[in-house]
Scaffold this motif. Structure first.
Motif, PDB file in Angstrom:
ATOM      1  N   ARG A   9       0.491  -1.548  -0.036  1.00 28.76           N
ATOM      2  CA  ARG A   9      -0.069   0.280  -0.434  1.00 28.76           C
ATOM      3  C   ARG A   9       0.931   1.468  -0.108  1.00 28.76           C
ATOM      4  N   PHE A  10       0.572   1.932  -0.439  1.00 28.01           N
ATOM      5  CA  PHE A  10       0.781   3.845  -0.462  1.00 28.01           C
ATOM      6  C   PHE A  10      -0.013   4.438  -0.504  1.00 28.01           C
ATOM      7  N   ILE A  11       0.588   5.313   0.837  1.00 27.98           N
ATOM      8  CA  ILE A  11       0.150   6.409   2.120  1.00 27.98           C
ATOM      9  C   ILE A  11       0.672   7.006   1.948  1.00 27.98           C
ATOM     10  N   THR A  12       0.550   8.308   1.171  1.00 27.03           N
ATOM     11  CA  THR A  12       1.304  10.331   1.321  1.00 27.03           C
ATOM     12  C   THR A  12       1.103  10.282   2.696  1.00 27.03           C
ATOM     13  N   PHE A  13       1.148  11.927   3.063  1.00 27.31           N
ATOM     14  CA  PHE A  13       1.270  13.366   3.975  1.00 27.31           C
ATOM     15  C   PHE A  13       1.729  14.235   3.786  1.00 27.31           C
ATOM     16  N   GLU A  14       0.351  14.988   3.408  1.00 28.05           N
ATOM     17  CA  GLU A  14       0.519  16.763   2.764  1.00 28.05           C
ATOM     18  C   GLU A  14       0.843  17.821   3.810  1.00 28.05           C
ATOM     19  N   GLY A  15       0.280  18.462   3.103  1.00 24.85           N
ATOM     20  CA  GLY A  15       0.264  20.178   3.842  1.00 24.85           C
ATOM     21  C   GLY A  15       1.302  20.765   4.082  1.00 24.85           C
ATOM     22  N   THR A  16       1.137  22.066   4.744  1.00 27.47           N
ATOM     23  CA  THR A  16       1.437  22.907   4.236  1.00 27.47           C
ATOM     24  C   THR A  16       2.727  22.824   5.316  1.00 27.47           C
ATOM     25  N   GLU A  17       3.549  23.747   5.481  1.00 39.11           N
ATOM     26  CA  GLU A  17       4.575  23.816   6.590  1.00 39.11           C
ATOM     27  C   GLU A  17       4.758  23.979   8.163  1.00 39.11           C
ATOM     28  N   GLY A  18       4.934  22.723   9.241  1.00 45.58           N
ATOM     29  CA  GLY A  18       4.575  23.543  10.498  1.00 45.58           C
ATOM     30  C   GLY A  18       3.048  22.455  11.296  1.00 45.58           C
ATOM     31  N   ALA A  19       2.762  21.610   9.213  1.00 44.99           N
ATOM     32  CA  ALA A  19       1.047  21.234   9.940  1.00 44.99           C
ATOM     33  C   ALA A  19       1.452  19.500  10.512  1.00 44.99           C
TER      34      ALA A  19
END
Length: 207
Positions: A9-19
């Motif tokens: 499984r391919f799980i990604t984590f995203e967000g702006t700086e400091g999230a």
């Protein structure tokens, strides 16, 4: 727990700086290991020796938006071929700190590059590879930047103006609407423990 073989499984984590996404990745890795799942953690840009060299350029050197975009995908292609695909083919789970969704948010929404160019590169260089889940850590931009300033000296991206990150946040919001089956919005203002529980609950569906 009995797991199917060769079912990565391919799980990604995203967000702006400091999230706070980078805080959660090792927590979720350890939890998955406890479930008997082979898992690797990696990041973008980076993940291979060459890609890490490109990362250094991206974080430190001034460049035009188009150069930035092409370097992102150059690093990504090496990362996909050398790390991500082999892991998934082994049946491992991959937890990745940012992926192509960040390119839509930062280089398209943030830098105003037409999405069609990113979509072309995505199709050409990734083929059918897409994350199973993308956890989008959403936070008020000013709060995230304040966190980032506390932890370290700011890199080239982190030094951008607030207006840039507002555009990036809007870019993530648009993606989340377009890809409801992929995106899981995380309230990054919650406690670390509460965020962990939310992620674990979502991942239970894949176990």
């Amino acid at each position: 727990m009995i797991m199917l073989k060769n079912f990565g499984r391919f799980i990604t984590f995203e967000g702006t700086e400091g999230a706070g996404k980078s805080t959660q990745i090792p927590i979720i890795r350890d939890w998955l290991l406890e479930q008997g799942i082979n898992v690797i953690t990696t990041r973008e840009p980076g993940g291979t020796e060459l890609s890490e060299k490109i990362r250094h350029l991206l974080l430190t050197e001034d460049m035009c938006a188009e150069t930035e975009l092409l370097l992102m995908f150059a690093a990504r292609k090496e990362h996909i071929e050398q790390v991500i695909k082999p892991a998934l083919n082994r049946g491992d789970w991959v937890l990745c700190d940012r992926f192509t969704e960040a390119t839509y948010a930062y280089q398209s929404a943030g830098r105003a590059i037409d999405r069609q160019y990113i979509a072309y590169l995505e199709s050409w260089l990734q083929g059918e590879l897409k994350p199973d889940y993308t956890f989008w850590f959403d936070i008020e931009v000013v709060n995230g930047i304040a966190r980032a300033k506390k932890r370290q000296a700011l890199d080239r991206f982190e030094s951008e103006q607030i207006e840039f990150f507002e555009k990036v946040r809007s870019g993530y919001s648009k993606l989340a609407i377009e890809r409801p089956n992929q995106f899981v919005k995380v309230n990054a203002a919650l406690s670390i423990d509460d965020i962990t529980v939310q992620i674990q609950s979502s991942l239970q569906k894949l176990l």
